[in-house]
Design a protein around this motif. Structure first.
Motif, PDB file in Angstrom:
ATOM      1  N   SER B  32      11.535 -70.334  52.017  1.00 58.27           N
ATOM      2  CA  SER B  32      10.039 -70.531  52.045  1.00 58.27           C
ATOM      3  C   SER B  32       9.980 -71.456  52.841  1.00 58.27           C
ATOM      4  O   SER B  32      10.805 -72.530  53.289  1.00 58.27           O
ATOM      5  N   TYR B  36       6.467 -81.223  54.597  1.00 60.69           N
ATOM      6  CA  TYR B  36       6.201 -82.866  54.552  1.00 60.69           C
ATOM      7  C   TYR B  36       5.529 -84.086  54.615  1.00 60.69           C
ATOM      8  O   TYR B  36       5.822 -83.611  56.350  1.00 60.69           O
ATOM      9  N   GLN B  38       5.504 -88.353  55.652  1.00 61.36           N
ATOM     10  CA  GLN B  38       6.151 -89.430  54.980  1.00 61.36           C
ATOM     11  C   GLN B  38       5.195 -90.808  56.057  1.00 61.36           C
ATOM     12  O   GLN B  38       4.724 -90.633  57.154  1.00 61.36           O
ATOM     13  N   LEU B  44       9.217 -89.037  50.763  1.00 60.57           N
ATOM     14  CA  LEU B  44       8.534 -87.601  51.347  1.00 60.57           C
ATOM     15  C   LEU B  44       7.615 -87.109  50.388  1.00 60.57           C
ATOM     16  O   LEU B  44       7.695 -87.266  49.764  1.00 60.57           O
ATOM     17  N   LEU B  46       5.341 -83.632  49.622  1.00 62.29           N
ATOM     18  CA  LEU B  46       4.867 -82.067  49.867  1.00 62.29           C
ATOM     19  C   LEU B  46       4.044 -81.694  50.840  1.00 62.29           C
ATOM     20  O   LEU B  46       2.203 -82.268  49.594  1.00 62.29           O
ATOM     21  N   LYS B  49       2.952 -75.282  51.133  1.00 64.32           N
ATOM     22  CA  LYS B  49       4.474 -74.364  51.845  1.00 64.32           C
ATOM     23  C   LYS B  49       3.870 -73.097  51.897  1.00 64.32           C
ATOM     24  O   LYS B  49       2.813 -72.778  51.756  1.00 64.32           O
ATOM     25  N   THR B  51       5.605 -69.072  50.818  1.00 68.33           N
ATOM     26  CA  THR B  51       6.668 -68.731  50.245  1.00 68.33           C
ATOM     27  C   THR B  51       6.875 -67.359  50.983  1.00 68.33           C
ATOM     28  O   THR B  51       8.016 -66.749  51.120  1.00 68.33           O
ATOM     29  N   PHE B  89       7.557 -83.366  58.714  1.00 71.23           N
ATOM     30  CA  PHE B  89       8.905 -82.723  58.632  1.00 71.23           C
ATOM     31  C   PHE B  89       8.489 -81.257  57.984  1.00 71.23           C
ATOM     32  O   PHE B  89       7.629 -81.028  56.836  1.00 71.23           O
ATOM     33  N   ASN B  93      13.637 -73.700  52.658  1.00 71.05           N
ATOM     34  CA  ASN B  93      14.920 -73.381  51.689  1.00 71.05           C
ATOM     35  C   ASN B  93      15.264 -72.698  51.383  1.00 71.05           C
ATOM     36  O   ASN B  93      13.880 -71.191  51.626  1.00 71.05           O
ATOM     37  N   GLY B  95      15.855 -71.640  47.800  1.00 68.38           N
ATOM     38  CA  GLY B  95      15.267 -71.516  47.067  1.00 68.38           C
ATOM     39  C   GLY B  95      15.978 -72.225  45.349  1.00 68.38           C
ATOM     40  O   GLY B  95      17.615 -70.902  46.102  1.00 68.38           O
ATOM     41  N   GLY B  99      18.885 -74.400  47.269  1.00 62.63           N
ATOM     42  CA  GLY B  99      17.612 -75.177  47.059  1.00 62.63           C
ATOM     43  C   GLY B  99      17.700 -76.345  48.149  1.00 62.63           C
ATOM     44  O   GLY B  99      16.962 -76.507  48.927  1.00 62.63           O
ATOM     45  N   ASN B 100      18.393 -76.781  48.724  1.00 59.00           N
ATOM     46  CA  ASN B 100      18.563 -77.433  49.658  1.00 59.00           C
ATOM     47  C   ASN B 100      17.743 -77.405  50.426  1.00 59.00           C
ATOM     48  O   ASN B 100      17.779 -76.218  51.171  1.00 59.00           O
ATOM     49  N   LEU B 101      16.546 -78.023  51.539  1.00 60.72           N
ATOM     50  CA  LEU B 101      15.834 -78.366  52.137  1.00 60.72           C
ATOM     51  C   LEU B 101      16.661 -78.385  53.559  1.00 60.72           C
ATOM     52  O   LEU B 101      17.813 -79.711  53.408  1.00 60.72           O
ATOM     53  N   PHE B 103      15.678 -79.457  57.553  1.00 65.24           N
ATOM     54  CA  PHE B 103      14.298 -80.497  57.612  1.00 65.24           C
ATOM     55  C   PHE B 103      14.720 -80.013  59.353  1.00 65.24           C
ATOM     56  O   PHE B 103      15.711 -80.129  60.199  1.00 65.24           O
ATOM     57  N   GLY B 104      13.136 -80.466  60.082  1.00 63.27           N
ATOM     58  CA  GLY B 104      13.606 -80.541  61.345  1.00 63.27           C
ATOM     59  C   GLY B 104      13.350 -81.951  61.401  1.00 63.27           C
ATOM     60  O   GLY B 104      13.353 -82.601  60.438  1.00 63.27           O
TER      61      GLY B 104
END
Lengths: 115, 113
Positions: B32, B36, B38, B44, B46, B49, B51, B89, B93, B95, B99-101, B103-104
């Motif tokens: 997915s 995000y 900030q 951060l 969301l 998204k 999927t 960002f 992940n 899921g 589930g850890n994201l 990131f760029g």
């Protein structure tokens, strides 16, 4: 509904000292994640709890970092002893278990400065 | 391993300009994809998204389409506002237990009145 909260918002410590960061996830969220952003770099995953169990701690940089989540509610991340390269912003996020793509809700972060 | 690459910032635009922030990914499976944001002094949030391939995520006038063929998830907005100034960002992940994201590096956007 309260969001993810983190304490403290800022911490300045000297090399060799110990610091403990706290994260309170959204109530009812069993997933809890810790991430870190070092200046100018990507946000990096540290570890993932499901309730009180460590699901994945592959991102923990070394054994100076210890994370706990007693009782499956709030979590603490202890750095002992702190080194200069530990400086950065530590984010906590939480999500519900059971969704195929868990939306993670982030806290405001703790900015750690190690002098 | 999996990774996310997004355009380096900072990006400075005038109000009402068109925004594109490029994001490409490398993935071993079918992740997915997320954007995000900030805002200054905040955590951060969301933004949107998607999927699966060809899904379009949208929110607050921002859009991004999951392009499997080009492994991209570019963020677009037709007319930016000063209040859109933030760091954006791109992330992925899988899921569940993964589930850890990932990131760029983030792209800082500044919108001038």
């Amino acid at each position: 509904e309260a969001g993810v909260t983190q304490f403290p918002s800022h911490s300045v410590i000297e090399k060799g000292q110990t610091v403990t960061l706290r994260c309170d996830p959204i109530s009812g969220h069993d997933n809890l994640y810790w991430y870190r952003r070092v200046m100018g770099k990507e946000i990096k995953f540290l570890l993932h709890f499901v309730k009180e169990s460590k699901q994945d701690e592959s991102g923990m940089p070394n054994n100076r970092f210890l994370a706990e989540r007693t009782g499956g509610t709030y979590s603490t991340l202890k750095v002992q002893p702190a080194e200069l390269e530990d400086s950065g912003v530590y984010f906590c996020a939480s999500s519900q278990v059971g969704q195929l793509t868990d939306t993670q809700y982030f806290g405001p972060g703790t900015r750690l400065t190690v002098l | 391993g999996d990774s996310v690459t997004q355009m380096e910032g900072p990006v400075t635009l005038s109000e009402e300009a068109f925004l594109t922030i490029n994001c490409t990914y490398t993935a071993t499976g079918y992740p997915s994809l997320f954007w995000y944001v900030q805002y200054p002094g905040e955590g951060l949030q969301l933004l949107l998204k998607a999927t699966k391939a060809d899904d379009k995520g949208s929110n607050k006038g921002f859009e991004a389409t999951y392009r499997k063929e080009t492994t991209s998830f570019h963020l677009e907005k037709g007319s930016v506002q000063v209040s859109d100034s933030a760091v954006y960002f791109c992330a992925l992940n899988y899921g569940g237990s993964q589930g850890n994201l990932i990131f760029g590096k983030g792209t800082k956007l500044s919108v001038k009145p």
